[in-house]
Design an enzyme around this catalytic site. Sequence first.
Site, mmCIF file in Angstrom:
data_model
loop_
_atom_site.group_PDB
_atom_site.id
_atom_site.type_symbol
_atom_site.label_atom_id
_atom_site.label_comp_id
_atom_site.label_asym_id
_atom_site.label_seq_id
_atom_site.Cartn_x
_atom_site.Cartn_y
_atom_site.Cartn_z
ATOM 1 N N ARG A 94 0.810 -1.221 0.000
ATOM 2 C CA ARG A 94 0.000 0.000 0.000
ATOM 3 C C ARG A 94 0.840 1.267 0.000
ATOM 4 O O ARG A 94 0.348 2.344 -0.335
ATOM 5 C CB ARG A 94 -0.987 0.004 1.182
ATOM 6 N N TYR A 96 -14.834 11.258 -19.577
ATOM 7 C CA TYR A 96 -15.142 9.853 -19.334
ATOM 8 C C TYR A 96 -16.284 9.783 -18.311
ATOM 9 O O TYR A 96 -16.283 10.535 -17.315
ATOM 10 C CB TYR A 96 -13.882 9.152 -18.814
ATOM 11 N N ASP A 99 -6.219 13.310 -18.882
ATOM 12 C CA ASP A 99 -6.491 11.879 -19.011
ATOM 13 C C ASP A 99 -5.993 11.490 -20.406
ATOM 14 O O ASP A 99 -6.592 11.857 -21.414
ATOM 15 C CB ASP A 99 -7.994 11.626 -18.845
ATOM 16 N N LYS A 121 -6.811 -0.008 -20.329
ATOM 17 C CA LYS A 121 -7.033 0.105 -21.766
ATOM 18 C C LYS A 121 -5.743 -0.231 -22.527
ATOM 19 O O LYS A 121 -5.314 -1.360 -22.496
ATOM 20 C CB LYS A 121 -7.588 1.495 -22.084
#
Length: 377
Positions: A44, A98, A170, A195
């Site tokens: 983490r 998006y 983005d 993607k």
Amino acid sequence: MDRFPTRCVHAGTIHDEVKKGINSPIYTSTSFEFIDQADTIYPRYLNTPNEKAVAEKIASLEDVESALVFSSGMAAISTVLFTFLSKGDHAVFQKGLYGGTSHFLEREFERFGISCTHAESQMANDLESCIQENTRLIYIETPSNPLLNITDIQAVADMAKKRGVITVIDNTFASPVNQQPAGMGIDLVIHSATKYMGGHSDILAGAVAGREELMKEVYETGLNFGGSLNAMTLYLLERSLKTIHLRVERINDNAMELAHFLETHLAVKQVYYPGLPAHKGHEIAAKQMSGFGGMLSFEVNGQDGISFQKRLKLIKPTMSLGGLESICCSPAHTSHRHLGPEGRRAEGISEELIRFSVGIEDVEDLKADLEQALRPQ
Ligand SMILES: *Cc1c(COP(=O)(O)O)cnc(C)c1O
């Protein structure tokens, strides 16, 4: 520095000092001895060997000092926004975001006392006119979903610098193969690595890349939000990034050829692809992209999106994008369904619109499938 394809293959690779294997070893431990180590290693904390290996490769591909990998694109986006926006702050977003990002703003911002304005377009002057005294961040996305509108990255970066506002992009649709916005002055570059970076429709991941000074802050918030990625998936992402240049170049070529094919087809009303000279963003795209990407949209004469998709045989009606296989969807029935007919009209999204994520198949097979689906019955 090595050239792009060489960096795709080699940047960040962990040397296997024990067995001299050619690939990065996978470190699955969530617990590492710390007495003789300078840092506490913990997944983490985004600092395990596999996290660092992939982050280093992505930083190298975006040509920036530093990067972090997250468990999804939305983990990357939410971490960045909450790193730089606090109660009382304002942010400006371009038109055509998006869907997940829009939903995040609608649901989360107000209750944390953050305000935002959606610009009327993706143009730098429209974004600038939304700036207020408390604006801290401008957020763009280019090419945009689903009409592939193009934002002039350099113009936005220059304008924001003058106004002292952080810029975020983005960069998912373009991928670092086609577009490297940090070199044009953008502060932080975000990817849904689900993607093109992952590229095989089998992993969920996200990334943020930028200058060390800003990435340090993203890191501190990232630890608290806990959106880190596991070692197995990190390894798959590293493996995928080694071939991203080959995949995306092939996808660019296929998309360009299909865009030309559709543009001249009598059954097609309109094609949206930044590689076509007729596209309204073509000139800017040609200036800032080295390839035009694998996303295109088109409208079929007299067939709504659903009936057209039912006639396709090879190209699958599927959500998401950026994989090896060609897929398509009807935004009016999927991502933009919640807007209703009025809202969709305002966004320029018709019932006939098909969004197409072009894959790496033989382009003649893709053309044949489109041809048979476009043929009048
Ligand atoms: C998919 C996508 C996201 C969200 O990424 P997830 O990995 O699904 O969280 C963000 N931006 C764009 C442009 C996307 O296509």
